[in-house]
Design a protein around this motif. Structure first.
Motif, mmCIF file in Angstrom:
data_model
loop_
_atom_site.group_PDB
_atom_site.id
_atom_site.type_symbol
_atom_site.label_atom_id
_atom_site.label_comp_id
_atom_site.label_asym_id
_atom_site.label_seq_id
_atom_site.Cartn_x
_atom_site.Cartn_y
_atom_site.Cartn_z
ATOM 1 N N VAL A 1 0.842 -1.199 0.000
ATOM 2 C CA VAL A 1 0.000 0.000 0.000
ATOM 3 C C VAL A 1 0.879 1.252 0.000
ATOM 4 C CG1 VAL A 1 -1.765 1.280 1.266
ATOM 5 C CG2 VAL A 1 -1.889 -1.213 1.117
ATOM 6 N N ARG A 2 1.949 1.249 0.800
ATOM 7 C CA ARG A 2 2.842 2.405 0.814
ATOM 8 C C ARG A 2 3.516 2.596 -0.542
ATOM 9 N NH1 ARG A 2 4.645 0.243 5.915
ATOM 10 N NH2 ARG A 2 6.639 -0.313 4.939
ATOM 11 N N ALA B 1 3.089 5.843 -2.967
ATOM 12 C CA ALA B 1 4.225 6.628 -3.444
ATOM 13 C C ALA B 1 4.196 6.772 -4.964
ATOM 14 C CB ALA B 1 5.530 5.967 -3.000
ATOM 15 N N TRP B 2 3.903 5.671 -5.656
ATOM 16 C CA TRP B 2 3.822 5.743 -7.114
ATOM 17 C C TRP B 2 2.668 6.626 -7.561
ATOM 18 C CZ3 TRP B 2 7.059 4.856 -10.827
ATOM 19 C CH2 TRP B 2 8.128 3.982 -10.642
ATOM 20 N N SER B 3 1.542 6.560 -6.853
ATOM 21 C CA SER B 3 0.394 7.407 -7.198
ATOM 22 C C SER B 3 0.744 8.880 -7.041
ATOM 23 C CB SER B 3 -0.813 7.046 -6.323
ATOM 24 O OG SER B 3 -1.194 5.691 -6.503
ATOM 25 N N ALA B 4 1.434 9.216 -5.948
ATOM 26 C CA ALA B 4 1.846 10.610 -5.748
ATOM 27 C C ALA B 4 2.811 11.063 -6.839
ATOM 28 C CB ALA B 4 2.485 10.764 -4.372
ATOM 29 N N ALA B 5 3.724 10.166 -7.242
ATOM 30 C CA ALA B 5 4.665 10.522 -8.299
ATOM 31 C C ALA B 5 3.955 10.737 -9.631
ATOM 32 C CB ALA B 5 5.733 9.432 -8.438
ATOM 33 N N ILE C 1 0.767 11.568 -10.090
ATOM 34 C CA ILE C 1 -0.030 12.798 -10.006
ATOM 35 C C ILE C 1 0.866 14.023 -10.172
ATOM 36 C CG2 ILE C 1 -1.427 14.212 -8.447
ATOM 37 C CD1 ILE C 1 -2.563 11.616 -7.303
ATOM 38 N N LEU C 2 2.028 14.012 -9.543
ATOM 39 C CA LEU C 2 2.955 15.147 -9.664
ATOM 40 C C LEU C 2 3.441 15.290 -11.105
ATOM 41 C CD1 LEU C 2 4.608 17.378 -8.317
ATOM 42 C CD2 LEU C 2 6.375 15.672 -7.841
ATOM 43 N N PHE C 3 3.741 14.173 -11.747
ATOM 44 C CA PHE C 3 4.198 14.223 -13.144
ATOM 45 C C PHE C 3 3.099 14.789 -14.045
ATOM 46 C CE2 PHE C 3 4.409 12.212 -17.331
ATOM 47 C CZ PHE C 3 5.657 12.632 -17.753
ATOM 48 N N ILE C 4 1.861 14.340 -13.862
ATOM 49 C CA ILE C 4 0.750 14.837 -14.679
ATOM 50 C C ILE C 4 0.535 16.331 -14.431
ATOM 51 C CG2 ILE C 4 -1.740 14.669 -15.063
ATOM 52 C CD1 ILE C 4 -1.538 11.704 -14.521
ATOM 53 N N ALA C 5 0.655 16.750 -13.177
ATOM 54 C CA ALA C 5 0.466 18.166 -12.862
ATOM 55 C C ALA C 5 1.542 19.016 -13.530
ATOM 56 C CB ALA C 5 0.484 18.369 -11.347
ATOM 57 N N VAL C 6 2.791 18.563 -13.490
ATOM 58 C CA VAL C 6 3.873 19.317 -14.126
ATOM 59 C C VAL C 6 3.678 19.362 -15.640
ATOM 60 C CG1 VAL C 6 6.357 19.348 -14.557
ATOM 61 C CG2 VAL C 6 5.498 18.859 -12.266
ATOM 62 N N ALA C 7 3.297 18.215 -16.230
ATOM 63 C CA ALA C 7 3.067 18.181 -17.673
ATOM 64 C C ALA C 7 1.919 19.101 -18.073
ATOM 65 C CB ALA C 7 2.779 16.748 -18.123
#
Length: 365
Positions: free
Chosen positions: A9-10, A14-18, A20-26
């Motif tokens: 789960v952790r 972590a992958w989900s946060a990464a 989401i951050l990548f999509i937000a930056v893109a």
């Protein structure tokens, strides 16, 4: 709370946060590109033009021509060449436009006859969509106003792009030194290598696509002239322009040529025109692209199609034109980063303390 969660789960969190951050930056990058398109599009166009013309600079410098004068002469030749090509294309299209328009109308009527009642409904829908007189006048007035604004933006962008081409040609050889002055040595060499690979990818796309577009246009025009299709030079000009938009441009320009042949010479001529277009496209896809572009633009066809559609959605026709070279440059940067990461990991495992950076090479803008 984090320690109470199971490790899977952790890891998923972590992958989900990464992601989401990548999509937000893109998304932010795309938004900035669209919001600043008056500057970003000329910059990309100037980089493409520079990648196409940059090999001329070493030859001029070797013949004792100062870099500023060499860049100015190259830009002057670029203006004359682009102006001449556009004048030829526009002149050809203007003289061929009436023939192409009438042929397309006849082709539409003939297809409507073949479809029967469905074709009559399609024709009625097209006629009704033309609108009333007042609506048409309003649309024309709005189109003229927006057209004037578009012409102004186009002229401004063209001047900016030409000025940037001049500066890139004159001072491009200093870009590596500038990066090395700003960044630490290891990171600077990585950035220089990424820039070099992206520049080479764009150069390969521009040179290869221009040559392939010219070859396609010449052979398709010859085939249409032999078949007696009206407006063959204009159709060849459409083929040349469409070659810069992979898949979609070739399909649209080839469809127009076949429809004109159908209206003028009937089904037999249309089939022959279709055969000419398909033959040229087959030679292009199986011989010209592997031979000319070789390893400069290694993109899967699905990636190219997605890039073209995404570029068209972001910036219309200009976005569709620039999508593939930008995507190729991005893939080149990714390949450099992956190669240097792997090299650094292998050196680290050997215990030689290497940083994983390559030796400095020739610098490009």
């Amino acid at each position: 709370m984090r320690d109470r969660l199971p490790p899977p789960v952790r890891l998923a969190a972590a992958w989900s946060a990464a992601v989401i951050l990548f999509i937000a930056v893109a998304a932010f990058v795309v938004y900035a590109f669209v919001a600043l398109r008056a500057a970003t599009i000329p910059v990309i166009i100037s980089l493409l033009a520079t990648s196409l013309l940059y090999p001329v600079m070493p030859w001029l410098v070797e013949h004792h021509v100062r870099r500023g004068l060499a860049a100015g002469l190259t830009c002057a030749v670029l203006v004359l060449a682009v102006g001449g090509v556009l004048a030829l294309l526009v002149n050809s299209l203007v003289h061929s436009a009436p023939e192409i328009a009438s042929a397309l109308t006849e082709a539409g009527e003939r297809i409507a006859e073949w479809l029967g009642p469905l074709g009559d409904r399609i024709q009625q829908g097209i006629q009704q969509s033309a609108g009333s007189g007042s609506t048409l006048v309003t649309q024309v007035a709005n189109g003229v106003i927006s057209g004037l604004g578009f012409v102004t933006q186009l002229a401004t962008g063209g001047v900016l792009a030409l000025a940037l081409v001049f500066f890139f040609l004159r001072d491009g050889h200093r870009s590596g030194d500038l990066v090395r002055d700003v960044l630490p040595p290891a990171q600077a060499e990585t950035v220089v290598a990424c820039g070099r690979q992206a520049f080479n990818a764009m150069a390969g796309f521009m040179r290869g696509t221009t040559l392939i577009a010219a070859i396609d246009a010449v052979f398709i025009t010859i085939g249409l002239v032999v078949l007696g299709v009206p407006g063959a030079p204009g159709l060849g000009a459409l083929v040349f322009l469409g070659a810069y938009i992979p898949f979609i441009g070739a399909f649209l320009s080839g469809t127009v040529a076949v429809l004109v042949a159908l209206a003028d010479g009937g089904l037999g001529t249309a089939l022959w025109a279709l055969g000419v277009v398909l033959a040229v496209q087959a030679v292009e896809g199986n011989v010209l692209q592997p031979l000319i572009q070789s390893r400069t633009v290694e993109l899967h066809p699905a990636t190219i199609m997605i890039a073209v559609v995404a570029g068209a959605g972001v910036a219309g026709i200009i976005g569709a034109l620039l999508a593939v070279p930008v995507c190729a440059a991005g893939m080149g940067i990714v390949s450099v980063l992956r190669g240097r990461t792997g090299e650094g990991g292998r050196r680290g495992r050997r215990g030689d303390g290497g940083t994983g950076t390559a030796q400095p090479g020739p610098v490009t803008p």
